[in-house]
Enzyme design. Structure first.
Site, PDB file in Angstrom:
ATOM      1  N   ASP A   1       0.858  -1.186   0.000  1.00 14.49           N
ATOM      2  CA  ASP A   1       0.000   0.000   0.000  1.00 14.49           C
ATOM      3  C   ASP A   1       0.897   1.240   0.000  1.00 14.49           C
ATOM      4  OD1 ASP A   1      -2.407   1.620   0.536  1.00 14.49           O
ATOM      5  OD2 ASP A   1      -1.566   1.820   2.550  1.00 14.49           O
TER       6      ASP A   1
ATOM      7  N   ASP B   1      -0.415   5.208   0.691  1.00 12.43           N
ATOM      8  CA  ASP B   1      -0.767   6.210   1.701  1.00 12.43           C
ATOM      9  C   ASP B   1      -0.839   5.577   3.091  1.00 12.43           C
ATOM     10  OD1 ASP B   1      -0.925   7.960  -0.364  1.00 12.43           O
ATOM     11  OD2 ASP B   1      -3.090   8.223  -0.308  1.00 12.43           O
TER      12      ASP B   1
ATOM     13  N   ASP C   1      -2.060  -0.680   5.947  1.00  8.54           N
ATOM     14  CA  ASP C   1      -2.398  -0.060   7.228  1.00  8.54           C
ATOM     15  C   ASP C   1      -3.897   0.128   7.442  1.00  8.54           C
ATOM     16  OD1 ASP C   1      -2.586   2.107   5.258  1.00  8.54           O
ATOM     17  OD2 ASP C   1      -2.690   3.457   6.978  1.00  8.54           O
TER      18      ASP C   1
END
Length: 287
Positions: free
Chosen positions: A21, A23, A227
């Protein structure tokens, strides 16, 4: 650190693929910096280990980030909506489902944006929601902290519509409506995302792994880093899942076999976790 891998691994001739991922993971949540990850990025590039972005960002945004990081690898955009392989990538061949699009070979897994946007407009008639298609580049920049130029790239959507929901109490009814249209809603770090029902980061990761398996014999260890809630399908698909804590909210409440937790948020946590994993996998300083 001991890595309880989900399957038996032959460390001789070991191959690794990393899915990450952006961001809140490789990029800091607030300033989008990846400076703290440079040591591990350099290590991966020198070892020719594929680093594959799996993101809600657009193709245009990812191309710019790859240039900045000196990476030319496959990537997955808009929460699994499309898989992009650079042309002539490592001599790979592709199935008939993949189409040539400019400098890329593309496997489209998501619903085209015009259809996504049409459903979103219907949603707007019943719920207080605001999508990227309703906003100017300047407004997107204000909401996200991106520059105006970056916000313009973020608005060039192909497979999804990020949006803000005024009342979270409306979410169940909203999800019911879009399900009838063959779509679903996933939550990212800042926005909800309207996407096709059959699309997610995990399905796209499996698609990429299949392409590697057909072309170089498989046997890869897949590391996945994320996240947020929309990263769960990614983390559930790999051999070594890595969870990055949010700078304010901490860790996502999730339990997965073999889960590795980074010790910091953002790119510094990404770098630290990657260093630990590579050191243990290879048990040597040669990579």
């Amino acid at each position: 650190m001991f890595l309880p891998l989900r399957r038996k691994v032959d460390r001789d001739g070991m191959k690794i693929i990393i899915f990450t991922d952006l961001d809140g993971s490789l990029l800091n949540h607030d300033d989008y910096s990846f400076e703290g990850a440079r040591p591990s990025l350099d290590r991966l590039r020198e070892a020719r280990i594929p680093l594959i972005f799996v993101t809600s960002k657009t193709r245009s945004e990812v191309e710019r980030l790859q240039d900045a990081m000196r990476i030319r690898e496959p990537f997955i955009v808009e929460n699994g909506g499309g898989i992009f392989f650079p042309g002539n990538y490592r001599g790979f061949s592709f199935s008939g489902e993949c189409l040539k699009d400019g400098d890329f070979v593309v496997l489209a897994l998501g619903v085209p944006y015009d259809r996504i946007r049409g459903v979103f407009v219907t949603m707007k008639s019943r719920f207080k929601i605001t999508g990227y298609g309703d906003l100017s580049p300047e407004e997107v920049a204000w909401l996200t902290g991106l520059s105006t130029a970056e916000a313009r790239r973020a608005k060039v959507r192909e497979f999804s519509e990020p949006f803000l929901l005024e009342s979270v109490e409306d979410l169940p009814a909203l999800e019911g409506l879009v399900k009838q249209k063959g779509m679903k809603i996933v939550r990212g770090g800042r926005f909800y995302h309207l996407i096709g029902a059959g699309q997610d980061k995990g399905a796209a990761v499996r698609g990429v792994r299949d392409i590697y398996r057909r072309n170089d014999g498989g046997g890869h260890i897949a590391i996945g880093i994320g996240d947020s809630e929309n990263d769960l399908p990614l983390l559930q698909t790999v051999d070594i899942p890595v969870l990055i804590p949010h700078a304010e909210r901490g860790f996502l409440d999730v339990s997965l076999p073999g889960l590795v937790k980074a010790r910091e948020s953002g790119c510094r946590g990404w770098n630290e976790a990657m260093r630990r994993i590579l050191d243990e996998l290879f048990q040597t300083d040669r990579i």
